[in-house]
Design a protein around this motif. Sequence first.
Motif, PDB file in Angstrom:
ATOM      1  N   TYR A  31       0.842  -1.188   0.000  1.00  0.00           N
ATOM      2  CA  TYR A  31       0.000   0.000   0.000  1.00  0.00           C
ATOM      3  C   TYR A  31       0.884   1.247   0.000  1.00  0.00           C
ATOM      4  O   TYR A  31       1.968   1.278   0.588  1.00  0.00           O
ATOM      5  N   GLU A  32       0.386   2.279  -0.663  1.00  0.00           N
ATOM      6  CA  GLU A  32       1.093   3.553  -0.748  1.00  0.00           C
ATOM      7  C   GLU A  32       0.138   4.662  -0.307  1.00  0.00           C
ATOM      8  O   GLU A  32      -0.999   4.730  -0.779  1.00  0.00           O
ATOM      9  N   GLU A  33       0.596   5.514   0.609  1.00  0.00           N
ATOM     10  CA  GLU A  33      -0.230   6.653   1.007  1.00  0.00           C
ATOM     11  C   GLU A  33      -0.058   7.761  -0.026  1.00  0.00           C
ATOM     12  O   GLU A  33       1.023   8.324  -0.175  1.00  0.00           O
ATOM     13  N   LYS A  34      -1.127   8.041  -0.742  1.00  0.00           N
ATOM     14  CA  LYS A  34      -1.083   9.006  -1.827  1.00  0.00           C
ATOM     15  C   LYS A  34      -1.737  10.320  -1.405  1.00  0.00           C
ATOM     16  O   LYS A  34      -2.809  10.332  -0.810  1.00  0.00           O
ATOM     17  N   ASP A  35      -1.053  11.423  -1.732  1.00  0.00           N
ATOM     18  CA  ASP A  35      -1.588  12.748  -1.444  1.00  0.00           C
ATOM     19  C   ASP A  35      -2.457  13.193  -2.622  1.00  0.00           C
ATOM     20  O   ASP A  35      -1.957  13.427  -3.721  1.00  0.00           O
ATOM     21  N   PHE A  36      -3.758  13.287  -2.403  1.00  0.00           N
ATOM     22  CA  PHE A  36      -4.691  13.668  -3.457  1.00  0.00           C
ATOM     23  C   PHE A  36      -5.019  15.165  -3.444  1.00  0.00           C
ATOM     24  O   PHE A  36      -5.949  15.595  -4.129  1.00  0.00           O
ATOM     25  N   THR A  37      -4.253  15.930  -2.697  1.00  0.00           N
ATOM     26  CA  THR A  37      -4.474  17.378  -2.667  1.00  0.00           C
ATOM     27  C   THR A  37      -4.313  17.958  -4.073  1.00  0.00           C
ATOM     28  O   THR A  37      -3.295  17.734  -4.721  1.00  0.00           O
ATOM     29  N   GLY A  38      -5.308  18.671  -4.546  1.00  0.00           N
ATOM     30  CA  GLY A  38      -5.228  19.302  -5.865  1.00  0.00           C
ATOM     31  C   GLY A  38      -5.622  18.404  -7.021  1.00  0.00           C
ATOM     32  O   GLY A  38      -5.740  18.860  -8.160  1.00  0.00           O
ATOM     33  N   ILE A  39      -5.820  17.115  -6.747  1.00  0.00           N
ATOM     34  CA  ILE A  39      -6.212  16.189  -7.815  1.00  0.00           C
ATOM     35  C   ILE A  39      -7.727  16.266  -8.001  1.00  0.00           C
ATOM     36  O   ILE A  39      -8.502  16.030  -7.072  1.00  0.00           O
ATOM     37  N   LYS A  40      -8.149  16.595  -9.208  1.00  0.00           N
ATOM     38  CA  LYS A  40      -9.556  16.806  -9.502  1.00  0.00           C
ATOM     39  C   LYS A  40     -10.225  15.602 -10.165  1.00  0.00           C
ATOM     40  O   LYS A  40     -11.431  15.437 -10.074  1.00  0.00           O
ATOM     41  N   VAL A  41      -9.435  14.784 -10.856  1.00  0.00           N
ATOM     42  CA  VAL A  41     -10.012  13.647 -11.569  1.00  0.00           C
ATOM     43  C   VAL A  41      -9.302  12.360 -11.177  1.00  0.00           C
ATOM     44  O   VAL A  41      -8.074  12.278 -11.224  1.00  0.00           O
ATOM     45  N   LEU A  42     -10.083  11.362 -10.773  1.00  0.00           N
ATOM     46  CA  LEU A  42      -9.552  10.028 -10.502  1.00  0.00           C
ATOM     47  C   LEU A  42      -9.895   9.168 -11.709  1.00  0.00           C
ATOM     48  O   LEU A  42     -11.065   8.938 -12.021  1.00  0.00           O
TER      49      LEU A  42
END
Length: 285
Positions: free
Chosen positions: A185-196
């Motif tokens: 598992y990787e802790e991902k920073d989704f700050t600023g990410i608008k589209v998954l």
Amino acid sequence: MIEKGTIMESEAEPSSKELLKIYDTTLAEKLMQKLLPMIENCAKQTRSEKVVVAVSGGSGSGKTVTALLLSCFLKEKGIENYILSGDAYPHRIPKYNDAERLQIFRENAIVGMLKEQTYTEERCTIIQEFQKAGNDADEKHVEKYLGTEKEINFEEVNRLVHAFKAGGEKLWVRHMGREETELWYEEKDFTGIKVLLVEWTHSNSQYYSGVDISIYLDSTPQETLQSRLERNRDQWIDTPFTMMVLDIEQKMLKKQAEKAKLIVTRDGTVLDRKEYAQFVPKLQK
């Protein structure tokens, strides 16, 4: 359909501009023309302005490359995004999952005869010979497992998707290879990410929720088999059992395609849901 190139893993990943030079971008450009307005509309309707786009289809349909190119084009438009691989969320690593599929349908074949009181030692011997030759395929024993919650951890994917849409910033993303040691598992920073961007065979499944825009890439069992042969990663490749699984999978995907908002036909035509509904009867004539 676009030609799928080989994606090499290296320490220095190619930039968006380099990727756009490597691959044929024709399909991705067609998709962007319809996808971008959809994304903008979806973003306006959510408080977090987060949008989930799913790219689905069988192996070899071009999911991975299409998701990569869409990601590049979105970044060029100033829309930060992240590609999530749904293939990392089965309950078992691939080689064990393949074995589970085979075990389920073989065990059910024998149990079925016991229930019907048709089991004999002679029939058991015949079945064992079929099994050794890989000719004992019977699709009814796999349909209740393939693409269901028994095979895939939909709950974990749903939690991640809904956490992203709720504005979650630090989220744990799962990664999986083909061996026991290739799960992390990787802790991902989704700050600023608008589209998954979710790249996954089962993006249109009834067990999966939270998708705003689904894209389905059509393909055939033969194309999927060819892709697996080229990758040479499956233990039971090019057997009646494998062809049975691929055939079940394709029937399931085509049925689920009705949920997709954009469908890509095998000749690369991009259709919306209404256009596809008109297109399918023409194929059946």
